[in-house]
Design a protein around this motif. Sequence first.
Motif, PDB file in Angstrom:
ATOM      1  N   ILE A  47       0.848  -1.205   0.000  1.00 23.45           N
ATOM      2  CA  ILE A  47       0.000   0.000   0.000  1.00 23.45           C
ATOM      3  C   ILE A  47       0.879   1.249   0.000  1.00 23.45           C
ATOM      4  O   ILE A  47       0.652   2.209  -0.744  1.00 23.45           O
ATOM      5  N   ALA A  48       1.935   1.202   0.840  1.00 24.57           N
ATOM      6  CA  ALA A  48       2.849   2.351   0.899  1.00 24.57           C
ATOM      7  C   ALA A  48       3.483   2.610  -0.458  1.00 24.57           C
ATOM      8  O   ALA A  48       3.557   3.758  -0.927  1.00 24.57           O
ATOM      9  N   VAL A  49       3.940   1.551  -1.132  1.00 26.38           N
ATOM     10  CA  VAL A  49       4.572   1.715  -2.444  1.00 26.38           C
ATOM     11  C   VAL A  49       3.577   2.316  -3.434  1.00 26.38           C
ATOM     12  O   VAL A  49       3.912   3.221  -4.209  1.00 26.38           O
ATOM     13  N   SER A  50       2.323   1.824  -3.398  1.00 31.89           N
ATOM     14  CA  SER A  50       1.309   2.355  -4.315  1.00 31.89           C
ATOM     15  C   SER A  50       1.083   3.845  -4.074  1.00 31.89           C
ATOM     16  O   SER A  50       0.971   4.632  -5.021  1.00 31.89           O
ATOM     17  N   LEU A  51       1.023   4.186  -2.789  1.00 33.38           N
ATOM     18  CA  LEU A  51       0.824   5.589  -2.436  1.00 33.38           C
ATOM     19  C   LEU A  51       1.941   6.458  -3.020  1.00 33.38           C
ATOM     20  O   LEU A  51       1.700   7.483  -3.660  1.00 33.38           O
ATOM     21  N   VAL A  52       3.177   5.994  -2.815  1.00 32.05           N
ATOM     22  CA  VAL A  52       4.327   6.734  -3.345  1.00 32.05           C
ATOM     23  C   VAL A  52       4.260   6.812  -4.871  1.00 32.05           C
ATOM     24  O   VAL A  52       4.565   7.848  -5.465  1.00 32.05           O
ATOM     25  N   ALA A  53       3.800   5.725  -5.513  1.00 34.58           N
ATOM     26  CA  ALA A  53       3.719   5.702  -6.975  1.00 34.58           C
ATOM     27  C   ALA A  53       2.725   6.736  -7.494  1.00 34.58           C
ATOM     28  O   ALA A  53       2.903   7.311  -8.560  1.00 34.58           O
ATOM     29  N   VAL A  61       9.976   6.143  -6.452  1.00 35.83           N
ATOM     30  CA  VAL A  61       9.083   4.992  -6.361  1.00 35.83           C
ATOM     31  C   VAL A  61       9.887   3.694  -6.392  1.00 35.83           C
ATOM     32  O   VAL A  61       9.678   2.788  -5.578  1.00 35.83           O
ATOM     33  N   LEU A  62      10.854   3.601  -7.310  1.00 38.44           N
ATOM     34  CA  LEU A  62      11.683   2.394  -7.404  1.00 38.44           C
ATOM     35  C   LEU A  62      12.496   2.209  -6.129  1.00 38.44           C
ATOM     36  O   LEU A  62      12.614   1.097  -5.600  1.00 38.44           O
ATOM     37  N   ILE A  63      13.031   3.318  -5.631  1.00 37.87           N
ATOM     38  CA  ILE A  63      13.803   3.232  -4.385  1.00 37.87           C
ATOM     39  C   ILE A  63      12.915   2.740  -3.249  1.00 37.87           C
ATOM     40  O   ILE A  63      13.300   1.866  -2.449  1.00 37.87           O
ATOM     41  N   THR A  64      11.686   3.258  -3.203  1.00 35.93           N
ATOM     42  CA  THR A  64      10.753   2.833  -2.153  1.00 35.93           C
ATOM     43  C   THR A  64      10.456   1.333  -2.253  1.00 35.93           C
ATOM     44  O   THR A  64      10.423   0.620  -1.240  1.00 35.93           O
ATOM     45  N   ALA A  65      10.243   0.871  -3.499  1.00 33.41           N
ATOM     46  CA  ALA A  65       9.971  -0.558  -3.695  1.00 33.41           C
ATOM     47  C   ALA A  65      11.122  -1.395  -3.147  1.00 33.41           C
ATOM     48  O   ALA A  65      10.919  -2.369  -2.412  1.00 33.41           O
ATOM     49  N   LEU A  66      12.346  -0.973  -3.476  1.00 36.52           N
ATOM     50  CA  LEU A  66      13.526  -1.721  -3.045  1.00 36.52           C
ATOM     51  C   LEU A  66      13.688  -1.663  -1.527  1.00 36.52           C
ATOM     52  O   LEU A  66      13.826  -2.689  -0.857  1.00 36.52           O
ATOM     53  N   VAL A  67      13.616  -0.440  -0.987  1.00 41.47           N
ATOM     54  CA  VAL A  67      13.838  -0.270   0.460  1.00 41.47           C
ATOM     55  C   VAL A  67      12.771  -1.008   1.265  1.00 41.47           C
ATOM     56  O   VAL A  67      13.062  -1.644   2.275  1.00 41.47           O
ATOM     57  N   SER A  68      11.508  -0.952   0.776  1.00 35.05           N
ATOM     58  CA  SER A  68      10.449  -1.613   1.538  1.00 35.05           C
ATOM     59  C   SER A  68      10.639  -3.136   1.522  1.00 35.05           C
ATOM     60  O   SER A  68      10.404  -3.819   2.526  1.00 35.05           O
ATOM     61  N   ALA A 101       5.724  -4.971  -6.437  1.00 30.70           N
ATOM     62  CA  ALA A 101       5.953  -3.566  -6.099  1.00 30.70           C
ATOM     63  C   ALA A 101       6.454  -2.790  -7.305  1.00 30.70           C
ATOM     64  O   ALA A 101       5.939  -1.735  -7.659  1.00 30.70           O
ATOM     65  N   ILE A 102       7.467  -3.367  -7.993  1.00 29.09           N
ATOM     66  CA  ILE A 102       8.061  -2.689  -9.158  1.00 29.09           C
ATOM     67  C   ILE A 102       7.043  -2.541 -10.281  1.00 29.09           C
ATOM     68  O   ILE A 102       6.878  -1.475 -10.862  1.00 29.09           O
ATOM     69  N   THR A 103       6.322  -3.654 -10.580  1.00 27.44           N
ATOM     70  CA  THR A 103       5.356  -3.629 -11.681  1.00 27.44           C
ATOM     71  C   THR A 103       4.263  -2.600 -11.406  1.00 27.44           C
ATOM     72  O   THR A 103       3.942  -1.773 -12.256  1.00 27.44           O
ATOM     73  N   GLY A 104       3.701  -2.683 -10.189  1.00 29.69           N
ATOM     74  CA  GLY A 104       2.630  -1.744  -9.831  1.00 29.69           C
ATOM     75  C   GLY A 104       3.100  -0.309  -9.954  1.00 29.69           C
ATOM     76  O   GLY A 104       2.414   0.536 -10.546  1.00 29.69           O
ATOM     77  N   ALA A 105       4.294  -0.074  -9.408  1.00 28.96           N
ATOM     78  CA  ALA A 105       4.825   1.278  -9.420  1.00 28.96           C
ATOM     79  C   ALA A 105       5.003   1.782 -10.852  1.00 28.96           C
ATOM     80  O   ALA A 105       4.608   2.897 -11.196  1.00 28.96           O
ATOM     81  N   THR A 108       1.608   2.474 -12.587  1.00 29.50           N
ATOM     82  CA  THR A 108       1.016   3.727 -12.091  1.00 29.50           C
ATOM     83  C   THR A 108       1.715   4.920 -12.721  1.00 29.50           C
ATOM     84  O   THR A 108       1.090   5.874 -13.177  1.00 29.50           O
ATOM     85  N   TYR A 109       3.043   4.828 -12.769  1.00 30.13           N
ATOM     86  CA  TYR A 109       3.821   5.927 -13.311  1.00 30.13           C
ATOM     87  C   TYR A 109       3.451   6.170 -14.776  1.00 30.13           C
ATOM     88  O   TYR A 109       3.272   7.295 -15.214  1.00 30.13           O
ATOM     89  N   ARG A 110       3.311   5.033 -15.540  1.00 27.66           N
ATOM     90  CA  ARG A 110       2.982   5.170 -16.954  1.00 27.66           C
ATOM     91  C   ARG A 110       1.628   5.835 -17.161  1.00 27.66           C
ATOM     92  O   ARG A 110       1.469   6.706 -18.009  1.00 27.66           O
ATOM     93  N   ILE A 111       0.651   5.416 -16.362  1.00 24.99           N
ATOM     94  CA  ILE A 111      -0.683   5.996 -16.484  1.00 24.99           C
ATOM     95  C   ILE A 111      -0.627   7.499 -16.247  1.00 24.99           C
ATOM     96  O   ILE A 111      -1.196   8.307 -16.979  1.00 24.99           O
ATOM     97  N   ARG A 112       0.144   7.854 -15.224  1.00 25.07           N
ATOM     98  CA  ARG A 112       0.240   9.284 -14.916  1.00 25.07           C
ATOM     99  C   ARG A 112       0.889  10.058 -16.047  1.00 25.07           C
ATOM    100  O   ARG A 112       0.517  11.181 -16.357  1.00 25.07           O
ATOM    101  N   ARG A 113       1.883   9.408 -16.684  1.00 24.53           N
ATOM    102  CA  ARG A 113       2.571  10.103 -17.769  1.00 24.53           C
ATOM    103  C   ARG A 113       1.625  10.342 -18.941  1.00 24.53           C
ATOM    104  O   ARG A 113       1.614  11.404 -19.544  1.00 24.53           O
TER     105      ARG A 113
END
Lengths: 359, 227
Positions: A47-53, A61-68, A101-105, A108-113
């Motif tokens: 959920i946290a990763v999605s929020l960041v994404a 976002v990628l850093i968050t996925a890795l760190v989490s 985490a990576i895929t979701g992030a 999300t990023y692509r949709i926003r772009r």
Amino acid sequence: MLSLLVSKMSIARQIAYSMLIVLFVSLLSFAVNSYVGYHVVAFIYLIAVSLVAVLFDIVPVLITALVSALAWNFFFIAPYYTLYVSSPEDAIFLMTYFLIAITGATLTYRIRRVERRARDREGRNNTIKLYNTLLNSLSHELRTPIAAVMGASEILQTNKTLSKTAQNELITEIAKAAVRLNRQVENLLNMSRLESGFIQPRADWCDINELLHAVVMSVEENGIAQIINVAVAPDFPLVKIDKGIMEQVLYNLVGNATQYTPANSIIDVIATISDNALSLIVQDNGHGFPQDEIDKVFDKFYRLRHEQTGGTGLGLSIVKGFVRAMGGTITLQNRDNGGALFTISIMVEVSYIKNFRNE
Amino acid sequence: MNKAKILVIDDEVQLRKLLDITLQSSDYNVLLAADGREGIVIAANNRPDLILLDLGLPDQNGQSVLKKLREWYTNPIIILSAQSNEEEIVMALDNGANDYLVKPYRTGELMARIRSLLRRGSTDDLNPVITSGAIVIDLASRLVSNNGVPVKLTVTEYALLILFARNEGRVLTHQYLLKEVWGNSYISQSQYLRVFIAQLRKKIESDPNRPKIIVTESGIGYRFVAS
């Protein structure tokens, strides 16, 4: 709205906030870990990763996925407080978590772009529309007088048998075209001065009575069919304004009134002051403005729907721009018995030193 | 009488040509220069009676050409400017220009300014009696009359009017007027000037709201117009 706000942050700042979120989620997970088990904790991290994404750029976002993923492993997968994973099952869990985490992030990023691109395109289309309006009215307003000058001068050059009367008429046309061109160029220059923020009003003491009469005199020089009255109290104080800009504003308003009202109409130019609030009013007893278009007349390039007299639709928007540059406001309303009423309101410094009888 | 010599310094060939024809048709001798350097050389060699100087020159800033000319050239200079930038014009007047016109100007207006400045320059001594409309100012006896009726002026009003009359036809900037009449410390006190101009107009103009003697040059100063 929130994401717009956040996207203005620097990347470093976004990463810092992401890490705070991860930290917060880790603390929360500690609290609930014993009740729900460490697999559910992975979902809380997701959920946290999605929020960041949703909020931030791709790098945070990628850093968050890795760190989490690391945090989950470090704190919640046995053996605790190591990055070592003992059971193959947990290793698969961890891999899966990281992939999701990576895929979701990324998605999300692509949709926003895509969304942002659509928004940009819409903005660009609006600009193009505005630009086309400008080009249409400008090419008409500029080319008509140019065509008149070229046409008239060509006939004068080639046709040597023209009557004196015809020659004079052509010369008059050239002169008229020049005046018209000059007015449009003046408008364009003022517009670009406003757009570039180049206009910096310099307020100085101004005799309002002199200002209003000067404006009326220069409008009258154009040869007009209306009657213009000036009303200023004899004890009107000096006020601090940019006289040059105010002169142009009033000249445009009074000039407009003479262009759009029938012959023998009465135009009033009135100044009043109460404390520091200066009001300058230009009103006429013509036909007024169509009620549903009043809000739009100050818009750039706006022309009244049923008006045949042409123009670029720049005049009143320049007036408004100038008034705003001086820190004032301008409003338009129709008068009760017909006619338009423009009111300029502006806060000014006032000086009542008026008489030095003995000096 | 000799024809007056006028030097035109303007980089636009069209405008040079136009001024050449216009000035010659009004019986002036015309000299033409396309940039500041050439203008200064021609001015030095020919001593024109008046110079028309375009402020936007290709080789050097018009203001600096003006300053260089004013190091030795004392006859009238009229500035022609493509910008109605008040600061630029005030600066040119401070740098010694006698008058200015903003492009596009009317030829009739230009010729009137030239005539006015040449008329002034042609008399070495100031005319002791200056008239404008119904107003007669006798500098020698310090008397001002309107239609033959004496006008009572305060000390400051008189000082202001005399300063104008002595600089007939010339634009006097706000700062200049404040400095000359009130003194250096009043240079930013423009409210005094506004009040006294209004007072003076009430006494000498037939319609103070439509002044014909002390004319406003918006954002720049005032000009005394004699008749």
